[in-house]
Structures are given as structure tokens and as C-alpha cells.
Design a protein around this motif. Structure first.
Motif, short mmCIF file in Angstrom:
data_model
loop_
_atom_site.label_atom_id
_atom_site.label_comp_id
_atom_site.label_asym_id
_atom_site.label_seq_id
_atom_site.Cartn_x
_atom_site.Cartn_y
_atom_site.Cartn_z
N ASP A 114 -5.34 -8.12 -9.36
CA ASP A 114 -5.54 -8.06 -7.71
C ASP A 114 -5.54 -6.48 -7.61
O ASP A 114 -5.18 -5.83 -8.78
CB ASP A 114 -4.91 -9.26 -7.51
CG ASP A 114 -3.40 -8.88 -7.42
OD1 ASP A 114 -2.73 -8.00 -8.19
OD2 ASP A 114 -2.57 -9.92 -7.22
N GLU A 115 -5.45 -6.76 -5.98
CA GLU A 115 -5.47 -4.84 -5.61
C GLU A 115 -4.27 -4.62 -5.97
O GLU A 115 -3.60 -3.43 -6.27
CB GLU A 115 -5.37 -5.11 -4.18
CG GLU A 115 -5.40 -3.72 -3.83
CD GLU A 115 -5.35 -3.70 -1.35
OE1 GLU A 115 -5.25 -3.49 -1.06
OE2 GLU A 115 -6.96 -4.55 -1.40
N VAL A 151 -8.11 2.29 -5.82
CA VAL A 151 -8.06 0.65 -6.37
C VAL A 151 -9.00 -0.24 -4.97
O VAL A 151 -9.89 -0.74 -5.73
CB VAL A 151 -6.77 0.14 -5.81
CG1 VAL A 151 -6.40 -1.15 -5.33
CG2 VAL A 151 -6.05 0.47 -6.87
N GLU A 155 -5.05 4.70 -3.37
CA GLU A 155 -4.92 3.48 -2.21
C GLU A 155 -7.07 4.11 -2.98
O GLU A 155 -7.97 2.56 -2.59
CB GLU A 155 -4.89 3.28 -1.25
CG GLU A 155 -3.08 3.48 -1.36
CD GLU A 155 -3.07 1.91 -1.77
OE1 GLU A 155 -4.18 0.45 -1.05
OE2 GLU A 155 -1.74 1.72 -1.81
N MET A 161 -12.15 -2.71 -6.59
CA MET A 161 -11.72 -4.02 -6.23
C MET A 161 -13.90 -4.18 -6.11
O MET A 161 -13.70 -5.79 -5.86
CB MET A 161 -11.43 -3.78 -4.50
CG MET A 161 -10.19 -4.11 -4.83
SD MET A 161 -8.67 -5.46 -6.34
CE MET A 161 -9.64 -7.21 -5.33
N SER A 180 0.85 -1.12 0.19
CA SER A 180 0.23 -0.25 -0.04
C SER A 180 0.90 1.08 0.15
O SER A 180 1.57 1.51 0.84
CB SER A 180 -1.33 0.16 1.08
OG SER A 180 -1.53 1.12 1.43
N ALA A 239 -12.05 -6.01 -11.25
CA ALA A 239 -11.53 -7.24 -10.46
C ALA A 239 -11.71 -8.13 -9.81
O ALA A 239 -11.20 -9.63 -8.86
CB ALA A 239 -12.66 -6.65 -9.09
N ARG A 274 -3.45 -1.07 -8.50
CA ARG A 274 -2.17 -0.59 -8.16
C ARG A 274 -1.21 0.13 -8.70
O ARG A 274 -1.06 1.20 -9.17
CB ARG A 274 -2.16 -0.38 -7.13
CG ARG A 274 -0.61 0.60 -5.34
CD ARG A 274 -0.67 0.07 -4.43
NE ARG A 274 -1.60 -0.24 -3.03
CZ ARG A 274 -1.40 -1.50 -3.08
NH1 ARG A 274 -1.40 -2.60 -3.13
NH2 ARG A 274 -2.70 -1.28 -2.23
#
Length: 155
Positions: A88-89, A146, A143, A150, A35, A84, A93
Motif C-alpha cells: 500500500d501507499e 509513490v 510523494e 500506485m 504524507s 501497487a 513510502r
């Protein structure tokens, strides 16, 4: 007075955890696994950033059925419906930080990059952009976007 000092220290410690654009670590596949802020993203704020023409402006290029109430969905980039389930995250990002890492010919802006490119205006004006460009989106903005992306699991 003590409360103000405590709030100031808390704000400083939160800011100390933000990863600067030049310090972002990407995997060989363009993912950013860590993150940028250590603070969970806010999907509602991420949605607002995506539709804000002065911030993310994601709808200028992408279609998102969940945002049908917003005008002017673009067709330049892929639909973000079900994004999503495809990414993936960490991958999302990474795409927001610098899509060129994954898609070298992409026209998607690098939203969290401040170096390694010709500064806007250098070759085209007598008033180029300042040398200390700020990223297009702040770390927490990334963030938040994202977090909203998601939520997009439906096609």
C-alpha cells in the motif's frame, strides 16, 4: 507587491508542512503512514524521477514493463510490475524513505535519510561529504514516486 507577499506566505506555509528526514515516523513494519508533504503526489513527475539517472534511478535495479520505452532495466531488485497490488501507499513510502527498516540486508538506497550511517567518503578520502547531507530525494519527490508506483497494478 501584495501578490508577491501572498505567494511568499503560501510557499512558507507549504514548506512548514514538510516532515524533515529526522522527524519521519515509521511503524514497526517500516510503513510511513503520514504524507511527507501533505500534498498529493504527481504520478507523471514520479515516473520522471524514477527514470532520471541523477535522481531516483530506480530502473538501475528494477524492471518496470510500463517503462519499457526506457533503456537499461535492472535485475538486482524485484520487478515493480504490480507493486501497487503488493504494497500500500504507506509501505511504499516507507521503502523509499529507508528500505533497511523492512529489508535490513537491502542494497536499496535510503532516499530520505540524512543520519545514522557512515557519511560517504569518511573512511576513503580526505574530502568527505559535508556533515549536513541532504536527502537523495526531496519530500515531494518521494510523494511523486509513490503516486507513480500506485499506478503499477498490472503484472
Amino acid at each position: 507587491m501584495l501578490l508577491a507577499a501572498t505567494i511568499g506566505l503560501a510557499a512558507t506555509s507549504l514548506q512548514a508542512d514538510v516532515i524533515a528526514p529526522g522527524d519521519v515516523v515509521m511503524t514497526e513494519y517500516g510503513e510511513v503512514t503520514e504524507s511527507l508533504t501533505g500534498v498529493p503526489g504527481d504520478p507523471a513527475r514520479g515516473q520522471a524521477i524514477m527514470v532520471d539517472r541523477g535522481q531516483g534511478n530506480c530502473l538501475a535495479c528494477h524492471q518496470v514493463t510500463a517503462l519499457d520505452h526506457e533503456p537499461w532495466h535492472g535485475e538486482v531488485g524485484p520487478s515493480l510490475d504490480g507493486v501497487a497490488t503488493r504494497w500500500d501507499e504507506a509501505a511504499l513510502r516507507g521503502l523509499l524513505v529507508n528500505a533497511d527498516t523492512v529489508f535490513p540486508d537491502s542494497i536499496m538506497p535510503a532516499f530520505y535519510k540524512v543520519s545514522g550511517f557512515v557519511r560517504p567518503g569518511d573512511g576513503f578520502t580526505t574530502r568527505p561529504a559535508p556533515a549536513d547531507l541532504q536527502p537523495m530525494l526531496a519530500a515531494q519527490d518521494i510523494e511523486d514516486v509513490v503516486a507513480f508506483l500506485m499506478t503499477l497494478t498490472d503484472y
